[in-house]
Design a protein around this motif. Sequence first.
Motif, PDB file in Angstrom:
ATOM      1  N   THR A 191      11.320  -9.268  -1.887  1.00 25.84           N
ATOM      2  CA  THR A 191       9.957  -9.093  -2.396  1.00 25.84           C
ATOM      3  C   THR A 191       9.152  -8.134  -1.523  1.00 25.84           C
ATOM      4  O   THR A 191       8.314  -7.377  -2.029  1.00 25.84           O
ATOM      5  CB  THR A 191       9.226 -10.449  -2.482  1.00 25.84           C
ATOM      6  N   ALA A 192       9.405  -8.163  -0.221  1.00 24.07           N
ATOM      7  CA  ALA A 192       8.653  -7.270   0.672  1.00 24.07           C
ATOM      8  C   ALA A 192       8.881  -5.814   0.288  1.00 24.07           C
ATOM      9  O   ALA A 192       7.929  -5.009   0.240  1.00 24.07           O
ATOM     10  CB  ALA A 192       9.064  -7.522   2.111  1.00 24.07           C
ATOM     11  N   LEU A 193      10.113  -5.439  -0.003  1.00 25.61           N
ATOM     12  CA  LEU A 193      10.394  -4.059  -0.372  1.00 25.61           C
ATOM     13  C   LEU A 193       9.872  -3.724  -1.764  1.00 25.61           C
ATOM     14  O   LEU A 193       9.334  -2.644  -1.996  1.00 25.61           O
ATOM     15  CB  LEU A 193      11.907  -3.803  -0.321  1.00 25.61           C
ATOM     16  N   PHE A 194      10.038  -4.652  -2.703  1.00 27.47           N
ATOM     17  CA  PHE A 194       9.630  -4.372  -4.085  1.00 27.47           C
ATOM     18  C   PHE A 194       8.128  -4.158  -4.195  1.00 27.47           C
ATOM     19  O   PHE A 194       7.668  -3.298  -4.955  1.00 27.47           O
ATOM     20  CB  PHE A 194      10.073  -5.531  -4.992  1.00 27.47           C
ATOM     21  N   TYR A 195       7.360  -4.929  -3.456  1.00 29.81           N
ATOM     22  CA  TYR A 195       5.893  -4.855  -3.583  1.00 29.81           C
ATOM     23  C   TYR A 195       5.247  -3.951  -2.537  1.00 29.81           C
ATOM     24  O   TYR A 195       4.020  -3.861  -2.468  1.00 29.81           O
ATOM     25  CB  TYR A 195       5.308  -6.260  -3.518  1.00 29.81           C
ATOM     26  N   ASP A 196       6.031  -3.271  -1.738  1.00 26.89           N
ATOM     27  CA  ASP A 196       5.479  -2.312  -0.785  1.00 26.89           C
ATOM     28  C   ASP A 196       5.318  -0.975  -1.508  1.00 26.89           C
ATOM     29  O   ASP A 196       6.258  -0.189  -1.615  1.00 26.89           O
ATOM     30  CB  ASP A 196       6.419  -2.175   0.418  1.00 26.89           C
ATOM     31  N   ARG A 197       4.135  -0.728  -2.015  1.00 19.53           N
ATOM     32  CA  ARG A 197       3.900   0.436  -2.872  1.00 19.53           C
ATOM     33  C   ARG A 197       3.344   1.616  -2.083  1.00 19.53           C
ATOM     34  O   ARG A 197       2.295   2.181  -2.400  1.00 19.53           O
ATOM     35  CB  ARG A 197       2.971   0.053  -4.021  1.00 19.53           C
ATOM     36  N   ALA A 198       4.039   1.973  -1.033  1.00 16.72           N
ATOM     37  CA  ALA A 198       3.576   3.066  -0.172  1.00 16.72           C
ATOM     38  C   ALA A 198       4.049   4.425  -0.665  1.00 16.72           C
ATOM     39  O   ALA A 198       3.700   5.459  -0.085  1.00 16.72           O
ATOM     40  CB  ALA A 198       4.067   2.839   1.257  1.00 16.72           C
ATOM     41  N   GLY A 199       4.850   4.440  -1.721  1.00 16.89           N
ATOM     42  CA  GLY A 199       5.378   5.705  -2.214  1.00 16.89           C
ATOM     43  C   GLY A 199       4.390   6.464  -3.063  1.00 16.89           C
ATOM     44  O   GLY A 199       3.308   5.976  -3.419  1.00 16.89           O
ATOM     45  N   GLU A 200       4.777   7.674  -3.444  1.00 15.33           N
ATOM     46  CA  GLU A 200       3.925   8.528  -4.258  1.00 15.33           C
ATOM     47  C   GLU A 200       3.618   7.854  -5.595  1.00 15.33           C
ATOM     48  O   GLU A 200       4.501   7.331  -6.259  1.00 15.33           O
ATOM     49  CB  GLU A 200       4.621   9.868  -4.495  1.00 15.33           C
ATOM     50  N   GLY A 201       2.356   7.859  -5.962  1.00 19.04           N
ATOM     51  CA  GLY A 201       1.955   7.258  -7.228  1.00 19.04           C
ATOM     52  C   GLY A 201       2.049   5.754  -7.248  1.00 19.04           C
ATOM     53  O   GLY A 201       2.140   5.153  -8.313  1.00 19.04           O
ATOM     54  N   GLY A 202       2.048   5.142  -6.078  1.00 17.93           N
ATOM     55  CA  GLY A 202       2.113   3.685  -6.016  1.00 17.93           C
ATOM     56  C   GLY A 202       3.489   3.131  -6.278  1.00 17.93           C
ATOM     57  O   GLY A 202       3.643   1.984  -6.712  1.00 17.93           O
ATOM     58  N   THR A 203       4.535   3.885  -5.998  1.00 14.84           N
ATOM     59  CA  THR A 203       5.898   3.412  -6.189  1.00 14.84           C
ATOM     60  C   THR A 203       6.411   2.769  -4.895  1.00 14.84           C
ATOM     61  O   THR A 203       5.956   3.114  -3.807  1.00 14.84           O
ATOM     62  CB  THR A 203       6.836   4.575  -6.571  1.00 14.84           C
ATOM     63  N   PRO A 204       7.371   1.858  -5.003  1.00 14.83           N
ATOM     64  CA  PRO A 204       7.964   1.240  -3.805  1.00 14.83           C
ATOM     65  C   PRO A 204       8.992   2.185  -3.185  1.00 14.83           C
ATOM     66  O   PRO A 204      10.166   2.177  -3.553  1.00 14.83           O
ATOM     67  CB  PRO A 204       8.601  -0.038  -4.351  1.00 14.83           C
ATOM     68  N   ARG A 205       8.578   2.993  -2.237  1.00 17.52           N
ATOM     69  CA  ARG A 205       9.407   4.070  -1.705  1.00 17.52           C
ATOM     70  C   ARG A 205      10.733   3.559  -1.151  1.00 17.52           C
ATOM     71  O   ARG A 205      11.800   4.054  -1.500  1.00 17.52           O
ATOM     72  CB  ARG A 205       8.631   4.813  -0.612  1.00 17.52           C
ATOM     73  N   ARG A 206      10.662   2.568  -0.268  1.00 13.79           N
ATOM     74  CA  ARG A 206      11.903   2.094   0.362  1.00 13.79           C
ATOM     75  C   ARG A 206      12.819   1.428  -0.656  1.00 13.79           C
ATOM     76  O   ARG A 206      14.052   1.522  -0.562  1.00 13.79           O
ATOM     77  CB  ARG A 206      11.577   1.139   1.517  1.00 13.79           C
ATOM     78  N   TRP A 207      12.236   0.715  -1.622  1.00 16.11           N
ATOM     79  CA  TRP A 207      13.034   0.098  -2.689  1.00 16.11           C
ATOM     80  C   TRP A 207      13.807   1.167  -3.446  1.00 16.11           C
ATOM     81  O   TRP A 207      15.019   1.042  -3.679  1.00 16.11           O
ATOM     82  CB  TRP A 207      12.116  -0.673  -3.628  1.00 16.11           C
ATOM     83  N   LEU A 208      13.110   2.234  -3.824  1.00 17.65           N
ATOM     84  CA  LEU A 208      13.758   3.277  -4.613  1.00 17.65           C
ATOM     85  C   LEU A 208      14.766   4.063  -3.794  1.00 17.65           C
ATOM     86  O   LEU A 208      15.741   4.593  -4.335  1.00 17.65           O
ATOM     87  CB  LEU A 208      12.693   4.197  -5.210  1.00 17.65           C
ATOM     88  N   GLU A 209      14.578   4.134  -2.494  1.00 15.17           N
ATOM     89  CA  GLU A 209      15.608   4.733  -1.646  1.00 15.17           C
ATOM     90  C   GLU A 209      16.889   3.914  -1.703  1.00 15.17           C
ATOM     91  O   GLU A 209      18.002   4.470  -1.752  1.00 15.17           O
ATOM     92  CB  GLU A 209      15.105   4.832  -0.204  1.00 15.17           C
ATOM     93  N   MET A 210      16.749   2.588  -1.717  1.00 15.62           N
ATOM     94  CA  MET A 210      17.930   1.729  -1.841  1.00 15.62           C
ATOM     95  C   MET A 210      18.587   1.902  -3.206  1.00 15.62           C
ATOM     96  O   MET A 210      19.815   1.932  -3.324  1.00 15.62           O
ATOM     97  CB  MET A 210      17.558   0.255  -1.628  1.00 15.62           C
ATOM     98  N   VAL A 211      17.753   2.022  -4.245  1.00 13.76           N
ATOM     99  CA  VAL A 211      18.289   2.215  -5.596  1.00 13.76           C
ATOM    100  C   VAL A 211      19.099   3.506  -5.655  1.00 13.76           C
ATOM    101  O   VAL A 211      20.224   3.540  -6.185  1.00 13.76           O
ATOM    102  CB  VAL A 211      17.149   2.226  -6.631  1.00 13.76           C
ATOM    103  N   LYS A 212      18.541   4.590  -5.123  1.00 13.66           N
ATOM    104  CA  LYS A 212      19.261   5.869  -5.143  1.00 13.66           C
ATOM    105  C   LYS A 212      20.573   5.784  -4.353  1.00 13.66           C
ATOM    106  O   LYS A 212      21.618   6.281  -4.795  1.00 13.66           O
ATOM    107  CB  LYS A 212      18.372   6.967  -4.560  1.00 13.66           C
ATOM    108  N   HIS A 213      20.493   5.169  -3.186  1.00 13.93           N
ATOM    109  CA  HIS A 213      21.713   5.025  -2.379  1.00 13.93           C
ATOM    110  C   HIS A 213      22.758   4.199  -3.119  1.00 13.93           C
ATOM    111  O   HIS A 213      23.957   4.512  -3.086  1.00 13.93           O
ATOM    112  CB  HIS A 213      21.379   4.375  -1.040  1.00 13.93           C
ATOM    113  N   THR A 214      22.317   3.145  -3.797  1.00 11.85           N
ATOM    114  CA  THR A 214      23.239   2.291  -4.551  1.00 11.85           C
ATOM    115  C   THR A 214      23.926   3.086  -5.649  1.00 11.85           C
ATOM    116  O   THR A 214      25.153   3.014  -5.829  1.00 11.85           O
ATOM    117  CB  THR A 214      22.479   1.103  -5.157  1.00 11.85           C
TER     118      THR A 214
END
Length: 865
Positions: A664-687
């Motif tokens: 939940t910490a990663l999913f709701y951390d909306r520090a990315g551009e446009g309010g996206t969860p940057r670190r979450w999406l980095e994991m998604v891309k890596h996956t």
Amino acid sequence: MKAIRRFTVRSVLPEPLQPLEELVLNLRWSWHPETLELFESVDPDLWEATRHDPVRLLGEVSPERLSALTGDRRFLRALGDAVDDLREYVTAPRWYQRLTDAPTAIAYFSPEYGIAAALPQYSGGLGILAGDHLKTASDLGVPIVGVGLLYRHGYFSQSLSPDGWQQERYPPIDPAGLPLTLLREADGTPARVGVGLPEGRTLSAQIWIAKVGRVPLLLLDSDVEENDPVARDVTDRLYGGGTDHRLLQEMLLGIGGVRAIRAYSRITGNAAPEVFHTNEGHAGFLGLERIREYIEQGLTFDEALEATRAGTVFTTHTPVPAGIDRFPRELIERYFGGSNEEGSLPADRILALGAESYEEGDPAVFNMAVMGMRLAQRVNGVSELHGHVSREMFGGLWPGFDTDEVPIGSITNGVHGSTWVAPEIIDLARRELPDIVELGRGWEGVEKVPAAEIWRIRRTLRARLVEDARRRLRESWRQRGASEAELTWIDDALDPDVLTIGFARRVPSYKRLTLMLRDPERLKSILLDPERPVQIIIAGKAHPADEGGKRLIQDIVRFSDDPAVRHRIVFLPDYDMALGQSLVQGCDVWMNNPLRPLEACGTSGMKVALNGGLNLSIRDGWWDEWFDGNNGWAIPSADRADDPDRRDDIEAQALYELIEDHVTALFYDRAGEGGTPRRWLEMVKHTLASLGPKVLAGRMLRDYVQELYAPAAASARRLSADGNAGAKALATWRHRVAKAWPAVSVEHVESTEAGKTPHLGTRLTVRATVQLGELRPDDVAVEVAYGRVDDHDALVQPSYLELSEAEDLGESRFRFTGEVPLDRTGPFGYSVRVVPRHDLLASRAETGLIALPPAPIGMTNGDLR
């Protein structure tokens, strides 16, 4: 009054629309978006009402609508394009056609197939895998012929009682209402196969054909007039009935299935299979039928066994002994002995094939997996961990060999991307990464895809899942007796902007459906967290005879019925392929918490990963080998805990902590551009980049072709050449070696460095004196096993070197010599063994014969320096 017979009345298609029939009868539509869009355009409202079933669509569409379509030029152009595309797809050369010396055809046997929800002939992972296997074979051009049974009631439909207890219903299936055609002889009569039963009875079956792209799937159906009522019901339902019923199903699948293939090849002119692949032990009797065929060609039983084994592949799917079919020996004797015994297939030889003739085996049972392994020269598990577990589980069949040498390999399962990946994801890949879609490479390019675009699609898929879940939830509550006035809360159940965890699978106890309920209050706090809420969508069926599994479902349903949390956690009944697609596409996280190592592979999490989701799982099955620390989360396993309750407590606490502190910490951390969860999406891309090329079934099937099918075909050809000369020679050799083996022994071992301090980089000359009795040196391999030793002087992952230069010492004694490289420092040891050797064997352990020194002989007098 209840109807005694059910059938489907179809509309008569006008001549311009006749090609629709061709499209409907080829199940490629189930993974081809353009064809699905064409069907939808026939009647969009009816398409939704029929749950995207094109057979039902054409069966219920009005004549007026069909008449209108005959004048719709745009529709007719799209129809013509779709038919042309299908015809090119099933005829054009593909990957397999570029190979040399590959099998001309492969027969693939499975008791169930998950091709599409419209063909309900599956219960769970085994069937879904089989369906993905056939679809991928079609995409790659692999000439597979599938064989299964047509169940008139399929697997059960699941609903819930008012108190949350699973209820089963077996809706009847009309083959004429399915995308099937009946195999017919040249005169138009239905083709038949028969299996002999005791007391002169015959179990007859007709053969339905499902076209899975370019792959034919033959489904045997015992509901024919010439059968008595008991025989007619053999194919009544998947995994139904008692022990006798199950045995009859497996006899029809194995023996009848081979005969169905022969009929299909004779009628259509298609090539006969060179390789037979047994997907789990249910179809194991196919080996008996092939032995019988070889005996009819003039071979003895032993010679026919060698010829059969050479071209057979056996895949085991269960690491749980209770999951293997085991029949009482007396039942096998009744069906294969007495008046039903064939002279060429003595009952005692059949019983020996399935005997648990190892230390912890049960002499009173006939084990289908054991028979499958004895009838196949090549055996594999479905993940690396499962391969290891299987080698331990069945190691008794190869006594004296280390676990790692037991001849059971592994090919990790994969999934059919076009079936399970959302159209939005595929469209994104076509735009941004066309090489992935067209060539299957370029996955590293995922890192350059705009994160905001991935996040937008993920939100779309999550919202679609929420909508589907609400619809299914409403239907379920209505079935449980709730009135419409009581269901207004469902309009707000779940939220398309809340972190969504999925958990869906069969419900045996080892999959631990209710581990999440170990601390109900803590789970509630996770679900209702005001800042970082979580919602969980659950589905799964318990076997009708599994009362324990039904209680687990009832426990989860009762928890999710609580008004305080029912908007955050739901159980959706009647888990099928359609619901599975919705879940794996829409969930952000896939949760899996089996008892390690009881999950053979598991593929749902692979599907989630391909859709941009992440995995939260015990390191079992495929996740054990491909988790890398950045593509999801591994739930720590307390598999060394002696107390099962304590183990569940430990692992549940770890699960809660991961969700609360990491997921939940990663999913709701909306520090990315446009309010996206940057670190979450980095994991998604890596996956996506790291797992994408691994989890696709194309990788899996290429592995099967190159590592199992092609070698099996080569072995079969070698044994069948020159009138089966190879099979005859191998059977003769094997009999001679087995008879002489008790006299084989290792008498003495010595080395040139005895008493000296060994040094790194030097070589150790080893001599072994071996008594061979009636055998000759070229019948055996004398090997030195060497390498690191543990504190108990056991060799750890040893290397092997064959000793040569056999010196005849007289009286059947020979001295073999070789040099062992001292290529590592630390505690070092060696031992010597004798194993049979023949160039037609697939492995040194294949015969199960080994001769070892009477006492450990090693070099443990110091470290190498």
